[in-house]
Design an enzyme around this catalytic site. Structure first.
Site, PDB file in Angstrom:
ATOM      1  N   HIS A   1      -5.288  -3.629   5.238  1.00 25.84           N
ATOM      2  CA  HIS A   1      -4.747  -3.989   3.922  1.00 25.84           C
ATOM      3  C   HIS A   1      -5.853  -4.457   2.973  1.00 25.84           C
ATOM      4  CE1 HIS A   1      -1.790  -5.075   0.970  1.00 25.84           C
ATOM      5  NE2 HIS A   1      -2.042  -6.374   1.048  1.00 25.84           N
TER       6      HIS A   1
ATOM      7  N   ASP B   1       0.832  -1.206   0.000  1.00 25.42           N
ATOM      8  CA  ASP B   1       0.000   0.000   0.000  1.00 25.42           C
ATOM      9  C   ASP B   1       0.865   1.253   0.000  1.00 25.42           C
ATOM     10  OD1 ASP B   1      -2.300  -1.638   0.164  1.00 25.42           O
ATOM     11  OD2 ASP B   1      -2.030  -1.813   2.324  1.00 25.42           O
TER      12      ASP B   1
END
Length: 331
Positions: free
Chosen positions: A180, A151
Site C-alpha cells: 500500500h 488502491d
C-alpha cells in the site's frame, strides 16, 4: 449485528468513516476513540436515526478500553496525515508509536476482534500490530488486515474514466496486489473487469495508481491527504468483513494479510512470488473466522511480473521496519 470500534474517530478519515458506519443497519454499536473531540463526534452521529448506539471516549479514565469493550471489528485510522513532500515512510516515525499503543489496547480488551489497519504506512504498521498481539499471546493472523481497498478504488475509477462511460464507474473492478505504498502497489490491469481502450499509456496509468495519493496531497495544498476517499474505501472493506461475520459466503476482497492466515494459499502465493514474505496484499476470501483463503495472482503478463518483482524488496524492507520497531526499539 456487530459492534465496531473506530480508533482515531475524530480525524479526517475517522469522522467520515464513522458516519458511513452509522448508516449501516448491521452495525448496532459504534465505539469511538480519539485524543480530542470524540464525545462531540459521537453526539453528532447519535442524532442519525439508525440502529447503532454511538459512544465517544477520550484518553482519560480508560477511554480506549471503554471504546473497545465488546467490539467485534476494530478499525484503526489514527495517525497524522501525509503532507506535501512526505512519503509514507516519513509517517512511520510518528504513526508507529500511535498504532502500537492502540494495538496494546485491542490485545487487552478485545483480543478476538477483527483488526483493520488504515494508519500509514500500512506495509509497516500491520507488522507492528502483529508483533504487539504476539507479545500479548493473542495473535491470530486470520483476523488482522491492512486496508488496501483505496488502491482498488483508484485503479477502478481511473480505468472507468478512460472508458468514458459514466455507467461503468460503479462496475469496473481492477485487482491490485502487493502493498500500500508507491512501487509496492501493483495493479493487475490485465485482469480488469472491463478491457482497457486501445492506445492507453499503461506506464502512465500504473504510475497514477501507485502515486494517486500525491494528487490529493498536492490539490489540498498542505491542508491534508486522501481522507474522504480513504474513509469510503475503509467502509467498503469493513462492510465485507461485517457481512462475513454475519455468515455471508463467497466474499473476496483485497487486503494486506499474513500469508500464514491460509497456509496452503499462502504457500502457493509465495511459490508464485518466488520468495517468502510474511505479508502481502492479495485477494482474500472471508468467512466468519476471518481469512478463509488467500488467492494467488493468477495469469499476469510480463509487465505485471516486473512490477511484482520490483515490489518485493520494498515490501521486505517495510515489514522489517515494522518488526524492528517492536523488537529493537533502540533502533
Amino acid at each position: 449485528m456487530v459492534k465496531v470500534a473506530v480508533l482515531g474517530a475524530a480525524g479526517g478519515i475517522g469522522q467520515p468513516l464513522s458516519l458511513l458506519l452509522k448508516t449501516n443497519p448491521s452495525v448496532t454499536g459504534l465505539g469511538l476513540y480519539d485524543i480530542v473531540n470524540t464525545p462531540g463526534v459521537a453526539a453528532d452521529l447519535s442524532h442519525i436515526a439508525t440502529p447503532a448506539k454511538v459512544e465517544g471516549y477520550l484518553q482519560p479514565n480508560g477511554g480506549l478500553a471503554k471504546a473497545l469493550t465488546g467490539a467485534e471489528v476494530v478499525i484503526i485510522p489514527a495517525g497524522v496525515p501525509r503532507k506535501p513532500g512526505m512519503t509514507r515512510d516519513d509517517l512511520f516515525k510518528i504513526n508507529a508509536g500511535i498504532v502500537r499503543g492502540l494495538a496494546e489496547g485491542v490485545a487487552d480488551t478485545c483480543p478476538k476482534a477483527f483488526v483493520l489497519v488504515i494508519s500509514n504506512p500500512v506495509n509497516s504498521t500491520v507488522p507492528i500490530v502483529a508483533e504487539v498481539l504476539k507479545a500479548k499471546g493473542h495473535y491470530d493472523p486470520k483476523r488482522l488486515f491492512g486496508v488496501t481497498t483505496l488502491d482498488v478504488v483508484r485503479a477502478s475509477t481511473f480505468v472507468a474514466e478512460l472508458l468514458k462511460d459514466p455507467s461503468a464507474a460503479s462496475s469496473v473492478v481492477v485487482p491490485v496486489v502487493g502493498g500500500h505504498s508507491g512501487v509496492t502497489i501493483v495493479p493487475l490491469l490485465s485482469q480488469s473487469s472491463h478491457p482497457l481502450p486501445s492506445g492507453v499509456d499503461l506506464d502512465a496509468l500504473v504510475h497514477r495508481i501507485q502515486f494517486g495519493g500525491d494528487e490529493v496531497v498536492k490539490a489540498k495544498d498542505g491542508a491534508g491527504s486522501a481522507t474522504l476517499s480513504m474513509a469510503y474505501a475503509g467502509y467498503e472493506f469493513a462492510c465485507k468483513v461485517i457481512k462475513a461475520i454475519n455468515g455471508e459466503k463467497g466474499i473476496v476482497a483485497p487486503s494486506y494479510v499474513s500469508l500464514a492466515a491460509d497456509s496452503a494459499g499462502g504457500e502457493a502465493l509465495a511459490n508464485e512470488l518466488g520468495t517468502s514474505l510474511e505479508f502481502f496484499s492479495a485477494r482474500v476470501e472471508l468467512d466468519a473466522q476471518g481469512v478463509a483463503k488467500i488467492h494467488t495472482l493468477g495469469n499476469i503478463n510480463e509487465s505485471e511480473k516486473k512490477l511484482v518483482a520490483a515490489a518485493i524488496p520494498e515490501l521486505k524492507t517495510n515489514i522489517t521496519t515494522g518488526h524492528d520497531f517492536i523488537q529493537k526499539p533502540s533502533l
